[in-house]
Scaffold this active site. Structure first.
Site, PDB file in Angstrom:
ATOM      1  N   GLN A  75      -9.415   0.666   0.712  1.00  0.00           N
ATOM      2  CA  GLN A  75      -9.793   1.327   1.951  1.00  0.00           C
ATOM      3  C   GLN A  75     -10.272   2.744   1.630  1.00  0.00           C
ATOM      4  O   GLN A  75      -9.911   3.313   0.591  1.00  0.00           O
ATOM      5  CB  GLN A  75      -8.629   1.377   2.945  1.00  0.00           C
TER       6      GLN A  75
ATOM      7  N   GLU B   4       0.818  -1.207   0.000  1.00  0.00           N
ATOM      8  CA  GLU B   4       0.000   0.000   0.000  1.00  0.00           C
ATOM      9  C   GLU B   4       0.857   1.264   0.000  1.00  0.00           C
ATOM     10  O   GLU B   4       1.612   1.489   0.944  1.00  0.00           O
ATOM     11  CB  GLU B   4      -0.900   0.017   1.237  1.00  0.00           C
TER      12      GLU B   4
ATOM     13  N   GLU C 266     -11.257   2.491   6.935  1.00  0.00           N
ATOM     14  CA  GLU C 266     -10.109   2.875   7.753  1.00  0.00           C
ATOM     15  C   GLU C 266     -10.178   4.379   8.039  1.00  0.00           C
ATOM     16  O   GLU C 266      -9.349   5.159   7.582  1.00  0.00           O
ATOM     17  CB  GLU C 266      -8.792   2.502   7.064  1.00  0.00           C
TER      18      GLU C 266
END
Length: 257
Positions: free
Chosen positions: A202, A141, A238
């Site tokens: 996310q 990520e 998130e």
């Protein structure tokens, strides 16, 4: 249909960690994710998942000493032995918790350092090989440098090129909409360009990382675009609730989810 996973590191913090599973299920979630489970024995977490009928979308490999400033060890050549031990730990937890994917953090380094790049690529390969033995995928990520100054992986194109170069069948991209907007913008077009390698998504509002729908992006449009693009994985929530977690979930109805 968008499948949401409540991030139990950030959401439901009104409760102790092991009580957040019940709170998430009561709020209507059928899947969760979290950063690091390692303060608890995996059997205790597995019991919560099973009791409340929750799928585990994702958790992170151990990052090193988080409290001392570590943000992963994969790009740190001097930490290789610790990194390999962290992979072993993560696989022990994964064998019991049965996540859909694992996220591997990179660490604080620079991609201008050839030794850091070599260490990172080798570490990704090592983690993917270990995960493959359990039929699991690993995701990497890009994280923006405002939230995490000095983080090694801070560019989506660099991440995509690394995934392409390594050619590992169980390696994918963790596409965080919040980080993408801060680093590069151009969210919907980049989803189209990267859809074949996106393994996990996310979301949080930009710039304050609160509930979707409270920031500068049209989060409803982005989520609908993601859905119609063919992505069928989880979208991890998130974000840091601006107030009470459950009250803040009103964003779902407002945005049509």
């Amino acid at each position: 249909m968008v499948k949401f996973a409540a991030n139990l590191t950030m959401m439901f913090t009104e409760h102790d960690f092991l009580d957040r599973f019940a709170a998430a299920a009561k709020a209507g979630f059928t899947a969760v994710e979290f950063l690091f489970p390692y303060a608890y024995e995996p059997d205790l977490i597995a019991e919560q998942l099973q009791h409340h009928g929750l799928q585990l979308a994702l958790f992170n490999l151990p990052p090193g000493n988080w409290e001392a400033g570590d943000r992963g060890m994969a790009a740190l050549p001097a930490r290789r032995t610790e990194f390999e031990a962290s992979v072993t730990t993560a696989m022990r937890y994964a064998a019991i918790l049965k996540p859909h994917r694992l996220h591997m953090m990179a660490g604080l380094a620079t991609c201008a350092d050839p030794q850091a790049v070599a260490a990172y690529r080798s570490s990704v390969t090592h983690a993917c090989q270990a995960a493959a033995a359990q039929g699991l995928s690993v995701v990497i990520e890009p994280i923006n440098s405002r939230d995490m100054p000095g983080y090694f992986l801070d560019d989506f194109a660099w991440a995509a090129q690394t995934i392409s170069d390594l050619g590992l069948p169980n390696l994918g991209l963790q596409y965080d909409i919040y980080h993408r907007q801060i680093i590069h913008g151009d969210v919907t077009r980049s989803i189209d360009a990267l859809i074949d390698i996106i393994g996990h998504v996310q979301i949080a509002a930009v710039p304050d990382r609160h509930e979707p729908g409270r920031g500068e992006l049209d989060d409803a449009r982005i989520l609908n675009h993601l859905d119609t693009s063919g992505y069928d994985g989880f979208v991890g929530l998130e974000y840091r609730p601006e107030g009470d977690t459950v009250a803040g979930l009103a964003w779902r109805q407002k945005l049509g989810f």
